[in-house]
Design a protein around this motif. Structure first.
Motif, PDB file in Angstrom:
ATOM      1  N   LYS A   1      -2.523   6.536   0.979  1.00 30.81           N
ATOM      2  CA  LYS A   1      -2.413   7.002   2.368  1.00 30.81           C
ATOM      3  C   LYS A   1      -1.439   8.178   2.368  1.00 30.81           C
ATOM      4  O   LYS A   1      -0.271   8.024   2.722  1.00 30.81           O
ATOM      5  CB  LYS A   1      -1.930   5.846   3.247  1.00 30.81           C
ATOM      6  CG  LYS A   1      -2.337   5.947   4.695  1.00 30.81           C
ATOM      7  CD  LYS A   1      -2.244   4.593   5.390  1.00 30.81           C
ATOM      8  CE  LYS A   1      -2.318   4.713   6.895  1.00 30.81           C
ATOM      9  NZ  LYS A   1      -3.626   5.187   7.373  1.00 30.81           N
TER      10      LYS A   1
ATOM     11  N   VAL B   1      -6.233  -2.833   5.578  1.00 30.04           N
ATOM     12  CA  VAL B   1      -5.783  -4.204   5.831  1.00 30.04           C
ATOM     13  C   VAL B   1      -6.783  -4.896   6.762  1.00 30.04           C
ATOM     14  O   VAL B   1      -7.102  -6.071   6.602  1.00 30.04           O
ATOM     15  CB  VAL B   1      -4.365  -4.198   6.443  1.00 30.04           C
ATOM     16  CG1 VAL B   1      -3.900  -5.627   6.715  1.00 30.04           C
ATOM     17  CG2 VAL B   1      -3.383  -3.472   5.522  1.00 30.04           C
ATOM     18  N   THR B   2      -7.308  -4.147   7.709  1.00 30.75           N
ATOM     19  CA  THR B   2      -8.308  -4.713   8.619  1.00 30.75           C
ATOM     20  C   THR B   2      -9.579  -5.052   7.842  1.00 30.75           C
ATOM     21  O   THR B   2     -10.155  -6.135   8.029  1.00 30.75           O
ATOM     22  CB  THR B   2      -8.635  -3.697   9.737  1.00 30.75           C
ATOM     23  OG1 THR B   2      -7.414  -3.115  10.204  1.00 30.75           O
ATOM     24  CG2 THR B   2      -9.348  -4.373  10.886  1.00 30.75           C
TER      25      THR B   2
ATOM     26  N   THR C   1      -6.469  -0.519  11.802  1.00 28.52           N
ATOM     27  CA  THR C   1      -5.376  -1.081  12.585  1.00 28.52           C
ATOM     28  C   THR C   1      -5.429  -0.641  14.045  1.00 28.52           C
ATOM     29  O   THR C   1      -5.268  -1.453  14.961  1.00 28.52           O
ATOM     30  CB  THR C   1      -4.036  -0.641  11.967  1.00 28.52           C
ATOM     31  OG1 THR C   1      -3.907  -1.286  10.702  1.00 28.52           O
ATOM     32  CG2 THR C   1      -2.859  -1.020  12.845  1.00 28.52           C
TER      33      THR C   1
ATOM     34  N   SER D   1     -12.492   8.922   8.574  1.00 26.62           N
ATOM     35  CA  SER D   1     -11.209   9.594   8.339  1.00 26.62           C
ATOM     36  C   SER D   1     -10.024   8.643   8.477  1.00 26.62           C
ATOM     37  O   SER D   1      -8.989   8.860   7.850  1.00 26.62           O
ATOM     38  CB  SER D   1     -11.028  10.762   9.307  1.00 26.62           C
ATOM     39  OG  SER D   1     -12.077  11.676   9.150  1.00 26.62           O
ATOM     40  N   GLY D   2     -10.171   7.603   9.309  1.00 23.35           N
ATOM     41  CA  GLY D   2      -9.065   6.666   9.476  1.00 23.35           C
ATOM     42  C   GLY D   2      -9.512   5.232   9.637  1.00 23.35           C
ATOM     43  O   GLY D   2      -8.782   4.394  10.193  1.00 23.35           O
TER      44      GLY D   2
ATOM     45  N   GLU E   1     -16.004   6.121   3.639  1.00 27.76           N
ATOM     46  CA  GLU E   1     -15.337   5.587   4.826  1.00 27.76           C
ATOM     47  C   GLU E   1     -15.256   6.651   5.907  1.00 27.76           C
ATOM     48  O   GLU E   1     -15.818   7.735   5.770  1.00 27.76           O
ATOM     49  CB  GLU E   1     -13.937   5.103   4.463  1.00 27.76           C
ATOM     50  CG  GLU E   1     -13.042   6.213   3.899  1.00 27.76           C
ATOM     51  CD  GLU E   1     -11.625   5.752   3.586  1.00 27.76           C
ATOM     52  OE1 GLU E   1     -11.091   4.905   4.314  1.00 27.76           O
ATOM     53  OE2 GLU E   1     -11.047   6.287   2.619  1.00 27.76           O
TER      54      GLU E   1
ATOM     55  N   ARG F   1       0.835  -1.205   0.000  1.00 31.36           N
ATOM     56  CA  ARG F   1       0.000   0.000   0.000  1.00 31.36           C
ATOM     57  C   ARG F   1       0.867   1.251   0.000  1.00 31.36           C
ATOM     58  O   ARG F   1       0.552   2.235  -0.679  1.00 31.36           O
ATOM     59  CB  ARG F   1      -0.951  -0.008   1.203  1.00 31.36           C
ATOM     60  CG  ARG F   1      -2.000   1.091   1.128  1.00 31.36           C
ATOM     61  CD  ARG F   1      -3.094   0.906   2.164  1.00 31.36           C
ATOM     62  NE  ARG F   1      -2.576   1.009   3.530  1.00 31.36           N
ATOM     63  CZ  ARG F   1      -3.301   0.764   4.618  1.00 31.36           C
ATOM     64  NH1 ARG F   1      -4.565   0.367   4.516  1.00 31.36           N
ATOM     65  NH2 ARG F   1      -2.775   0.883   5.815  1.00 31.36           N
TER      66      ARG F   1
ATOM     67  N   TYR G   1      -5.762  13.667   4.962  1.00 27.55           N
ATOM     68  CA  TYR G   1      -5.999  13.842   6.395  1.00 27.55           C
ATOM     69  C   TYR G   1      -6.115  15.327   6.712  1.00 27.55           C
ATOM     70  O   TYR G   1      -6.957  15.737   7.517  1.00 27.55           O
ATOM     71  CB  TYR G   1      -4.908  13.123   7.191  1.00 27.55           C
ATOM     72  CG  TYR G   1      -4.916  11.640   6.865  1.00 27.55           C
ATOM     73  CD1 TYR G   1      -5.716  10.757   7.578  1.00 27.55           C
ATOM     74  CD2 TYR G   1      -4.214  11.143   5.772  1.00 27.55           C
ATOM     75  CE1 TYR G   1      -5.797   9.419   7.226  1.00 27.55           C
ATOM     76  CE2 TYR G   1      -4.287   9.804   5.405  1.00 27.55           C
ATOM     77  CZ  TYR G   1      -5.081   8.943   6.140  1.00 27.55           C
ATOM     78  OH  TYR G   1      -5.174   7.623   5.777  1.00 27.55           O
TER      79      TYR G   1
HETATM   80  C1  LIG Z   1      -8.574   6.692   5.524  1.00 21.80           C
HETATM   81  C2  LIG Z   1      -8.371   5.371   6.153  1.00 21.80           C
HETATM   82  N1  LIG Z   1      -9.252   4.391   5.881  1.00 21.80           N
HETATM   83  C3  LIG Z   1      -9.132   3.163   6.402  1.00 21.80           C
HETATM   84  C4  LIG Z   1      -8.094   2.853   7.273  1.00 21.80           C
HETATM   85  C5  LIG Z   1      -7.967   1.463   7.821  1.00 21.80           C
HETATM   86  O1  LIG Z   1      -6.853   0.798   7.252  1.00 21.80           O
HETATM   87  P1  LIG Z   1      -6.081  -0.353   8.040  1.00 21.80           P
HETATM   88  O2  LIG Z   1      -7.109  -1.372   8.369  1.00 21.80           O
HETATM   89  O3  LIG Z   1      -5.065  -0.836   7.080  1.00 21.80           O
HETATM   90  O4  LIG Z   1      -5.495   0.270   9.262  1.00 21.80           O
HETATM   91  C6  LIG Z   1      -7.167   3.847   7.606  1.00 21.80           C
HETATM   92  C7  LIG Z   1      -6.093   3.592   8.572  1.00 21.80           C
HETATM   93  O5  LIG Z   1      -5.081   3.104   8.245  1.00 21.80           O
HETATM   94  C8  LIG Z   1      -7.298   5.126   7.020  1.00 21.80           C
HETATM   95  O6  LIG Z   1      -6.415   6.085   7.299  1.00 21.80           O
END
Ligand SMILES: Cc1ncc(COP(=O)(O)O)c(C=O)c1O
Ligand SMILES: Cc1ncc(COP(=O)(O)O)c(C=O)c1O
Lengths: 354, 354
Positions: free
Chosen positions: B191, B254-255, B297, B229-230, B227, B92, B196
């Motif tokens: 990312k 990834v989650t 994560t 923000s994170g 989605e 990624r 952000y």
């Molecule tokens: C915008 C965004 N969406 C989704 C995720 C979830 O991704 P992951 O499961 O890889 O942490 C994140 C965090 O990493 C993120 O910043």
């Protein structure tokens, strides 16, 4: 507000030799202005030697792009330095800061900072027409914390670059139908890092394909023109001047605003409106659109000679055209003190006595 | 590829005292990994003491947000450290880098860096369930030059933060109808910092209005769910699991991917599709949508208790609901070594012997 001039800053200035080849934005003046924001208030500013910033690896700016900037020019005028409409840059930077949850730099601090840098660097400004000191104020979030929240600590800097006239020459634009630089409801009308990061990929492949700049379309409708990566867009149709109306995803250029004022003053017919890219290309092909140009602080006015859309290329019949030439001259005459400053655009700063 | 361990890094680790209150992403491990990219190639990496980066004030990252990052966790497992699917983060980050014209960090360098940090910081990982070492690789453009072009020099860092379990608790989401975090054709599936930065303003006002996170809609159509923000978004309707299909403006978590795999394995019906926000709100109101949750994560799985849309609030009947609970447990059991690693997700790293 008091500004401290570090003695080391004066020493750096004395020891500085202006290189023969300047380019644009590559040679940095040996001093910079710095002020810090913490616990809700701004520190006094100081002029210090140009040198590396010590940033915590977890500083928000490095991860979440909490940064905004400005760009303006100082010109040598007699025994002083002229700044062009710096209060517009102060206001735009405040707007950019708010969009990213940053504390706006107060206008007096912004203007004092820019004036301090301009007056101390005046002797570095090359003297020929078009040459100038490019001034770059910027604001960054420095709090070391990985949470996706606004920083509580900020640093405001003003750096400067003695620069040659920026001859973009005639530009060939690539109509970017795929990528976007900023979203509707995003940060397109703010001068923030993320917009430029998103532009890099489109820009990168251009030269090989025979283009100089991308022409960005509106990300909402994907068929009206927004702007270039660092300039606003104008076209001349049947003698009238057309430019995309501000719509939230276009940066409001100081040059754009100044050219609109000058054009109206010169008696030109002016339209700020949505410009459909397909309509424009058809009008270029039919010869109704005779010239197009881009404008910004760096290049002032840059003629566009060609628009490329996929496999097709559309050539503008006049590049540079008479309208671009007329507006460029009118603006530069004011900036360089040859014409009366009828709109009160110039702010004169005396040279630092040190 | 050889990695140099600076003796000072070992000294920093020996002298480090883990604070009692950790929080998430606020306490930094006393070492970091660093590698540099210049003239088209990567330097060897080194583990050095954590400390300020010396960045030129004109570095591209500070002005044009040329930066991308990753986030992954290391867990204490017996006498080693477990990393969860780090090759997905490597891939990624390479994707994010390409989107911003940055040289992708080669997978072996990325993985060696993460392993080096994890194995040296293993003793800092708190031992209770949910506690972990949060690892933050990031890549920044460092060339000092104000042109809006890609940097020719880069630095790659891996920093880490020993962290408590991140209890987001039940979350109340605000349906963001106004702002966008990234454009269609923008950087939403990468990312990168700018996404952000664009989120901060929406997030900032939430708490006062009784919300925890913004729910971002697709910037193209403005009515399907993207989605948080994170974190990624999931909803349970009539017992089936629904999540927005990847569409270019959603980050591929990834989650998210892991939960989809686990859900299918557990025999749940799974739909990756466009989810219209108005449809979803109606299904919450009618009781067809019983639970919703976000995943990432940091928080793993966080139940959503409420969705706010303008003046109206929609309550989920189950928060946490049984599906969220089941998936959270299944994932954590693998990550913390209680369940068989049937999908080959864990990579074990031995502790550094120093
Ligand atoms: C915008 C965004 N969406 C989704 C995720 C979830 O991704 P992951 O499961 O890889 O942490 C994140 C965090 O990493 C993120 O910043
Ligand atoms: C995206 C963008 N549009 C337009 C402009 C032109 O603005 P100005 O005339 O204030 O330099 C710039 C440059 O500052 C810019 O970065």
């Amino acid at each position: 507000m008091s500004i401290k001039i570090q003695p080391e800053a004066i020493t750096s200035l004395r020891g500085f030799e202006i290189p023969e080849r300047l380019g644009f934005g590559t040679v940095m003046a040996p001093v910079m202005f710095r002020a810090r924001y913490q616990d809700g208030r701004w520190s006094d500013g100081e002029l210090v030697p140009y040198g590396p910033l010590a940033l915590d690896p977890a500083a928000k700016v490095l991860h979440y792009a909490q940064s905004c900037f400005e760009g303006l020019k100082a010109y040598r005028c007699g025994n002083g330095v002229g700044l062009f409409r710096p209060e517009r840059n102060a206001a735009r930077m405040a707007h950019s800061a708010r969009r990213l949850c940053m504390p706006p730099v107060p206008e007096p601090l912004f203007l004092d900072a820019v004036r301090t840098v301009a007056s101390h660097c005046a002797t570095l400004i090359p003297g020929n027409s078009g040459e100038s000191l490019y001034i770059r104020p910027f604001l960054i979030g420095t709090q070391p914390d990985l949470a996706v929240t606004a920083s509580r600590a900020y640093e405001f800097y003003v750096i400067a670059s003695p620069s040659e006239a920026y001859h973009a020459g005639n530009m060939r634009l690539w109509v970017e139908r795929q990528d976007s630089r900023a979203a509707v409801g995003g940060t397109g009308d703010a001068k923030v890092g993320g917009n430029y990061a998103a532009s890099l990929l489109s820009i990168a492949g251009l030269k090989e394909r025979g283009y100089d700049q991308s022409l960005w379309l509106n990300p909402g409708n994907r068929h009206t023109i927004d702007e270039l990566s660092g300039m606003n867009f104008f076209a001349v149709m049947d003698g009238a001047l057309h430019t995309p109306a501000l719509n939230g995803s276009i940066l409001e250029g100081v040059t754009r605003d100044s050219l609109l004022t000058l054009a109206r003053d010169l008696g030109l017919e002016v339209h700020e409106r949505e410009i459909d890219i397909d309509d424009l290309l058809a009008l270029v092909a039919s010869g109704t659109c005779t010239e197009a140009f881009a404008c910004g602080t760096a290049a002032i006015v840059s003629p566009i000679s060609e628009l490329g859309d996929g496999e097709r290329r559309y050539r503008l019949s006049q590049a540079p055209g008479p309208v671009a030439e007329q507006l460029r001259r009118a603006l530069l005459d004011i900036q360089e003190g040859r014409a009366e400053d009828r709109f009160d655009w110039m702010q004169m700063v005396p040279l630092a006595s040190d």
